[in-house]
Design an enzyme around this catalytic site. Structure first.
Site, short mmCIF file in Angstrom:
data_model
loop_
_atom_site.label_atom_id
_atom_site.label_comp_id
_atom_site.label_asym_id
_atom_site.label_seq_id
_atom_site.Cartn_x
_atom_site.Cartn_y
_atom_site.Cartn_z
N GLU A 294 45.59 35.50 45.80
CA GLU A 294 45.20 35.98 44.46
C GLU A 294 46.39 35.97 43.51
O GLU A 294 46.22 35.84 42.30
CB GLU A 294 44.62 37.40 44.54
N HIS A 323 45.69 28.82 71.33
CA HIS A 323 44.59 28.14 72.01
C HIS A 323 43.49 27.73 71.03
O HIS A 323 42.36 27.49 71.44
CB HIS A 323 44.04 29.04 73.11
N LYS A 436 32.03 37.33 39.50
CA LYS A 436 31.68 38.75 39.34
C LYS A 436 30.66 38.90 38.21
O LYS A 436 29.66 39.61 38.34
CB LYS A 436 32.94 39.55 38.96
O1 PA5 Z 1 43.90 42.83 44.22
C1 PA5 Z 1 42.97 43.03 43.45
O2 PA5 Z 1 43.16 43.35 42.26
C2 PA5 Z 1 41.54 42.93 43.92
O3 PA5 Z 1 41.45 42.47 45.23
C3 PA5 Z 1 40.87 44.30 43.85
O4 PA5 Z 1 41.56 45.20 44.65
C4 PA5 Z 1 39.40 44.22 44.31
O5 PA5 Z 1 38.72 43.30 43.50
C5 PA5 Z 1 38.73 45.58 44.19
O6 PA5 Z 1 38.81 46.05 42.87
P1 PA5 Z 1 38.64 47.57 42.55
O7 PA5 Z 1 39.74 48.32 43.16
O8 PA5 Z 1 38.64 47.65 41.05
O9 PA5 Z 1 37.32 48.00 43.11
#
Ligand code: PA5
Length: 462
Positions: A294, A323, A436
């Site tokens: 990310e 393996h 989303k």
């Molecule tokens: O790293 C990030 O920003 C994302 O993986 C969020 O943690 C994830 O989308 C969950 O979001 P939130 O904490 O707003 O529910």
């Protein structure tokens, strides 16, 4: 301190086509790395830079509140249930798996010394949610709902299901079974928590989910199951100090970031495998995958150019995946760097009995499983370099809070430095928004009617 061995990326070991002349590159990039480290440290306190995670090791106030709450609820619950997804779950999951006794939830209450079991519900599979709720006595469960935005559909839908059930069982008192970790002011969960009177903790401003493990997001679940969070933060602080060193030869996060960057951009190695030789570190790979993917997978650079960069992270587990994946890594496309994690001292020493002496397995007798797993780690990294495959080894003296704190913080800094080398924004994630929004549209959220229309058309074409 944990250590990094980068010998097996050297051109002298794996050849010039695949390897790097590290001493030369360290000299070439010393000035850039100095600037990056100085710049990150200068920007870290400025709002909007998303660098507050660099201060989390020093947040005494959060530490105090977390410990106080954990001691207040001690002995009151049999289970902790964490509701969260992505960065709101993976850090807690990785660290509890690393630091709790293996098979924690299967131990008796006595073996757990009265501490609760812990479950992370980080997906929305109806079967697994139902299965877990069937076995948990919710009355005896403390639910930690974690979401920075306070509106993530996966987490909030789980929350609504659990809240409804708990309220039916406990009436108004259900609120004492909830603790919410969310933004300090905004978001639906913040609003609900205040209206309903839940205990709350804050996801600090300018800390993204994947960098939040050392905030209340990670620390609270850990403290609730009795993990020594002071030791973890001591590791974070010591590593932070070490990584403030701008000399690349002394800074393992900068070294590994540079190695990944150069191998990707110059040698076409854009896959990064994380392979701990320790089952307890298995979920550190999951956490790393999210952190790396990310943070570094971006289509624009900081100057607005189309770049589509990002080395793809892959999780593996030693020795299990020898393996399964190693055949590919040794003989398939030479497009990866493998990060081994090797543990020097395990909590247990497990001897292999000296039986079947005169058979083909006799050589194992009298040795230990500890020797075997590290022999496998060493032979795999040497074999990979025989095939001219670059690999580095991170050594942990022990899997304990101090070293795990160091490891995770080192990987966070490594990611931030890599992001600067790629010249991208490490801390946003615009690429997850589109799907989303489509989900909101499909689920009938107000304000998403136009997206629903577009989506329906596109779905029918497919
Ligand atoms: O790293 C990030 O920003 C994302 O993986 C969020 O943690 C994830 O989308 C969950 O979001 P939130 O904490 O707003 O529910």
């Amino acid at each position: 301190m944990i250590r990094l061995n980068c010998r097996n990326v050297e051109a002298s070991i794996i050849g010039t086509e695949n390897g790097l002349e590290l001493e030369k590159e360290f000299d070439n990039y010393q000035e850039t790395i100095t600037k990056i480290i100085a710049n990150l440290n200068q920007r870290k306190d400025k709002p909007g830079q998303w660098l507050q995670w660099m201060n989390l090791g020093y947040n005494e106030e959060t530490l105090w509140y977390v410990k106080e709450y954990a001691s207040m609820v001690k002995n009151r619950f049999e289970n902790i249930l964490v509701l969260g997804i992505g960065g709101s779950a993976l850090g807690g999951l990785a660290v509890t798996e690393a630091l709790l006794k293996p098979y924690w939830n299967l131990l008796s209450e006595e073996q757990r010394e009265g501490l609760p079991r812990i479950f992370f519900l980080d997906n929305i599979d109806p079967d697994s949610i139902s299965g877990l709720l069937d076995i948990l006595d919710l009355k005896k469960t403390l639910v930690n709902v974690i979401t920075k935005s306070g509106s993530t559909a996966e987490t909030m839908s789980q929350f609504m299901i659990v809240k409804d059930r708990l309220e039916k069982e406990l009436g108004d008192n259900y609120r004492y079974n909830f603790v919410a970790t969310t933004d300090k002011k905004t978001g639906v969960l913040r609003q609900i928590a205040e209206q309903e009177g839940y205990k709350t903790f804050v996801v600090p401003d300018d800390v993204g989910g994947r960098f939040s493990v050392f905030s209340a997001v990670g620390l609270l679940p850990l403290a609730l199951v009795g993990i020594d969070i002071d030791a973890i933060l001591k590791g974070v602080k010591d590593m932070d100090l070490a990584l403030k060193n701008t000399d690349i030869r002394e800074n393992i996060a900068a070294q590994n970031a540079l190695i990944h960057y150069l191998l990707d951009t110059r040698k076409g190695k854009n896959l990064s495998v994380m392979m701990p030789y320790s089952s307890r570190l298995k979920y550190v790979s999951d956490w790393y995958v999210q952190l790396w993917a990310e943070s570094l997978g971006k289509n624009k650079d900081n100057d607005g150019n189309d770049v589509n960069v990002g080395p793809t992270p892959i999780k593996a587990l030693g020795a299990t995946d020898q393996h399964s994946q190693i055949q590919l890594y040794n003989e398939g496309p030479n497009n990866k760097i493998i990060n081994f994690i090797r543990v020097e001292e395990f909590d247990n020493t497990l001897e292999i009995p000296n039986i079947f002496e005169y058979t083909g397995i006799g050589y194992l007798g009298g040795k230990t499983i500890n020797q075997l797993i590290n022999a496998e780690a060493d032979s795999t990294r040497v074999a990979l370099s025989d095939y001219n495959r670059p690999n580095v080894t991170i050594t942990l003296p022990k899997v304990d809070g101090y070293n795990v704190g160091q490891l995770l913080y080192m990987l966070e800094v490594q990611t931030a430095i890599a992001g600067e080398l790629y010249n991208i924004n490490t801390f946003n994630q615009p690429g997850v928004e589109q799907a989303k929004n489509y989900t909101y549209a499909l689920m009938g959220r107000a304000g998403y009617e136009e997206s629903a229309h577009v989506l329906n058309e596109k779905m029918s074409v497919v």
